[in-house]
Design a protein around this motif. Structure first.
Motif, PDB file in Angstrom:
ATOM      1  N   ASP A  96      -2.293   5.720  11.780  1.00 15.88           N
ATOM      2  CA  ASP A  96      -1.046   6.436  11.531  1.00 15.88           C
ATOM      3  C   ASP A  96      -0.387   6.073  10.200  1.00 15.88           C
ATOM      4  N   VAL A  97      -0.656   4.901   9.674  1.00 16.65           N
ATOM      5  CA  VAL A  97      -0.034   4.496   8.407  1.00 16.65           C
ATOM      6  C   VAL A  97      -1.077   4.371   7.299  1.00 16.65           C
ATOM      7  N   LEU A  98      -2.042   3.468   7.466  1.00 18.39           N
ATOM      8  CA  LEU A  98      -3.019   3.250   6.385  1.00 18.39           C
ATOM      9  C   LEU A  98      -3.815   4.508   6.060  1.00 18.39           C
ATOM     10  N   ASP A  99      -4.310   5.194   7.086  1.00 14.51           N
ATOM     11  CA  ASP A  99      -5.098   6.400   6.830  1.00 14.51           C
ATOM     12  C   ASP A  99      -4.240   7.507   6.224  1.00 14.51           C
ATOM     13  N   GLU A 100      -2.991   7.575   6.641  1.00 17.53           N
ATOM     14  CA  GLU A 100      -2.080   8.576   6.073  1.00 17.53           C
ATOM     15  C   GLU A 100      -1.820   8.277   4.598  1.00 17.53           C
ATOM     16  N   TRP A 101      -1.598   7.006   4.249  1.00 15.88           N
ATOM     17  CA  TRP A 101      -1.380   6.655   2.847  1.00 15.88           C
ATOM     18  C   TRP A 101      -2.634   6.929   2.023  1.00 15.88           C
ATOM     19  N   ALA A 102      -3.809   6.685   2.594  1.00 20.43           N
ATOM     20  CA  ALA A 102      -5.062   6.985   1.884  1.00 20.43           C
ATOM     21  C   ALA A 102      -5.158   8.484   1.608  1.00 20.43           C
ATOM     22  N   ARG A 103      -4.796   9.295   2.590  1.00 18.07           N
ATOM     23  CA  ARG A 103      -4.841  10.750   2.416  1.00 18.07           C
ATOM     24  C   ARG A 103      -3.851  11.196   1.343  1.00 18.07           C
ATOM     25  N   LEU A 104      -2.651  10.630   1.361  1.00 15.81           N
ATOM     26  CA  LEU A 104      -1.644  10.986   0.360  1.00 15.81           C
ATOM     27  C   LEU A 104      -2.095  10.587  -1.047  1.00 15.81           C
ATOM     28  N   GLU A 105      -2.740   9.431  -1.167  1.00 13.44           N
ATOM     29  CA  GLU A 105      -3.283   9.023  -2.473  1.00 13.44           C
ATOM     30  C   GLU A 105      -4.376   9.983  -2.929  1.00 13.44           C
ATOM     31  N   LYS A 106      -5.263  10.318  -2.000  1.00 15.16           N
ATOM     32  CA  LYS A 106      -6.386  11.207  -2.325  1.00 15.16           C
ATOM     33  C   LYS A 106      -5.881  12.584  -2.770  1.00 15.16           C
ATOM     34  N   ASP A 107      -4.804  13.065  -2.127  1.00 15.85           N
ATOM     35  CA  ASP A 107      -4.213  14.359  -2.477  1.00 15.85           C
ATOM     36  C   ASP A 107      -3.342  14.297  -3.725  1.00 15.85           C
ATOM     37  N   GLY A 108      -3.130  13.091  -4.275  1.00 17.16           N
ATOM     38  CA  GLY A 108      -2.297  12.929  -5.460  1.00 17.16           C
ATOM     39  C   GLY A 108      -0.810  12.940  -5.169  1.00 17.16           C
ATOM     40  N   ARG A 109      -0.423  12.832  -3.908  1.00 20.06           N
ATOM     41  CA  ARG A 109       0.998  12.847  -3.540  1.00 20.06           C
ATOM     42  C   ARG A 109       1.586  11.447  -3.448  1.00 20.06           C
ATOM     43  N   LYS A 110       0.772  10.439  -3.649  1.00 23.36           N
ATOM     44  CA  LYS A 110       1.227   9.046  -3.635  1.00 23.36           C
ATOM     45  C   LYS A 110       0.486   8.329  -4.758  1.00 23.36           C
ATOM     46  N   PRO A 111       1.172   7.514  -5.535  1.00 21.71           N
ATOM     47  CA  PRO A 111       0.481   6.815  -6.622  1.00 21.71           C
ATOM     48  C   PRO A 111      -0.565   5.847  -6.063  1.00 21.71           C
ATOM     49  N   ALA A 112      -1.649   5.706  -6.793  1.00 22.38           N
ATOM     50  CA  ALA A 112      -2.724   4.806  -6.369  1.00 22.38           C
ATOM     51  C   ALA A 112      -2.311   3.358  -6.620  1.00 22.38           C
ATOM     52  N   ASN A 113      -2.120   2.633  -5.551  1.00 19.27           N
ATOM     53  CA  ASN A 113      -1.806   1.207  -5.600  1.00 19.27           C
ATOM     54  C   ASN A 113      -2.765   0.486  -4.671  1.00 19.27           C
ATOM     55  N   PRO A 114      -3.030  -0.776  -4.931  1.00 18.64           N
ATOM     56  CA  PRO A 114      -3.898  -1.501  -4.003  1.00 18.64           C
ATOM     57  C   PRO A 114      -3.226  -1.647  -2.637  1.00 18.64           C
ATOM     58  N   ALA A 115      -4.013  -1.439  -1.594  1.00 13.14           N
ATOM     59  CA  ALA A 115      -3.532  -1.706  -0.236  1.00 13.14           C
ATOM     60  C   ALA A 115      -3.675  -3.196   0.041  1.00 13.14           C
ATOM     61  N   PHE A 116      -4.652  -3.794  -0.627  1.00  8.77           N
ATOM     62  CA  PHE A 116      -4.949  -5.210  -0.414  1.00  8.77           C
ATOM     63  C   PHE A 116      -5.414  -5.799  -1.733  1.00  8.77           C
ATOM     64  N   TRP A 117      -4.863  -6.959  -2.068  1.00 14.13           N
ATOM     65  CA  TRP A 117      -5.236  -7.625  -3.317  1.00 14.13           C
ATOM     66  C   TRP A 117      -5.235  -9.117  -3.043  1.00 14.13           C
ATOM     67  N   TRP A 118      -6.403  -9.716  -3.117  1.00 14.40           N
ATOM     68  CA  TRP A 118      -6.596 -11.131  -2.780  1.00 14.40           C
ATOM     69  C   TRP A 118      -7.196 -11.856  -3.982  1.00 14.40           C
ATOM     70  N   VAL A 119      -6.655 -13.018  -4.298  1.00 14.21           N
ATOM     71  CA  VAL A 119      -7.182 -13.844  -5.380  1.00 14.21           C
ATOM     72  C   VAL A 119      -7.262 -15.272  -4.866  1.00 14.21           C
ATOM     73  N   ASN A 120      -8.422 -15.928  -5.076  1.00 14.37           N
ATOM     74  CA  ASN A 120      -8.536 -17.324  -4.624  1.00 14.37           C
ATOM     75  C   ASN A 120      -8.263 -18.288  -5.772  1.00 14.37           C
ATOM     76  N   ASP A 121      -8.396 -19.577  -5.477  1.00 11.90           N
ATOM     77  CA  ASP A 121      -8.093 -20.622  -6.466  1.00 11.90           C
ATOM     78  C   ASP A 121      -9.007 -20.580  -7.684  1.00 11.90           C
ATOM     79  N   GLU A 122     -10.220 -20.045  -7.499  1.00 18.75           N
ATOM     80  CA  GLU A 122     -11.176 -19.970  -8.623  1.00 18.75           C
ATOM     81  C   GLU A 122     -11.008 -18.701  -9.443  1.00 18.75           C
ATOM     82  N   GLY A 123     -10.062 -17.857  -9.068  1.00 22.86           N
ATOM     83  CA  GLY A 123      -9.822 -16.625  -9.810  1.00 22.86           C
ATOM     84  C   GLY A 123     -10.641 -15.436  -9.330  1.00 22.86           C
ATOM     85  N   GLN A 124     -11.449 -15.629  -8.287  1.00 18.33           N
ATOM     86  CA  GLN A 124     -12.178 -14.487  -7.728  1.00 18.33           C
ATOM     87  C   GLN A 124     -11.161 -13.562  -7.079  1.00 18.33           C
TER      88      GLN A 124
END
Length: 188
Positions: free
Chosen positions: A39-67
């Motif tokens: 109801d939320v994540l899939d809807e936001w993905a659809r809105l991004e795909k349709d260009g109605r929502k700006p493309a932003n990361p849903a998830f962004w992870w960085v570890n101590d080594e910079g990966q």
């Protein structure tokens, strides 16, 4: 109103808040079924795909080594559907079954959270700091049918598994393999 990571586009936060406020004020009917993943994540993905929502990361992870691992809403949706299929297929879990995850802070922890929401599986999170006694207690009290851990924590977790009468599957997150364990990365 919230702003995107780059500060130049508004998210749909205000619309979501007003929608839930209207439910709370009984102006809209409370949905009978709600699933955050669909109801939320899939809807936001659809809105991004349709260009109605700006493309932003849903998830962004960085570890101590910079990966870093960065997933769009579409990628998180797709990966979580695959992970939900692993849980329901290879692990044999059904809606309402319980899973214990004893994982460090790795991207798969969040992925499995969303996958469990999607599949209606109850996730019982645990940190890598749990002792054997803690894990054993959680397994018995919850009647968990599956345990998920990392390849490095598997030996400690494995020491308490013989006493678990409800456990049906064991899933490992990491590169290594272990006898009697399914490997999430291979199954995805």
């Amino acid at each position: 109103p919230s702003r995107s990571f780059h500060g130049n586009n508004r998210l749909l936060t205000s619309q979501i808040i007003s929608y839930y406020e209207s439910i709370n004020q009984c102006k809209k009917e409370l949905p009978e079924y709600f699933n955050f993943a669909s109801d939320v994540l899939d809807e936001w993905a659809r809105l991004e795909k349709d260009g109605r929502k700006p493309a932003n990361p849903a998830f962004w992870w960085v570890n101590d080594e910079g990966q870093e691992v960065k997933w769009s809403f579409e990628e998180l949706g797709s990966l979580s559907r695959k992970a939900a299929n692993v849980l329901s297929g290879a692990c044999g879990l059904q809606r309402g079954d319980r899973v214990i995850a004893v994982l460090p802070r790795v991207p798969e922890w969040w992925l499995l959270n969303v996958a469990c929401m999607r599949a209606g599986i109850v996730l019982i999170p645990g940190t890598s700091q749990l002792t054997a006694k803690d894990i054993s207690y959680r397994l018995q009290a919850s009647k968990a049918k599956c345990i998920i851990t990392s390849d490095t924590l598997a030996p400690a977790v494995e020491s308490v598994l013989p006493g678990s009468q409800f456990l049906k599957s064991k899933l490992i997150v990491g590169q290594g393999s272990r006898d009697g364990w399914l490997n999430l990365k291979e199954l995805l």
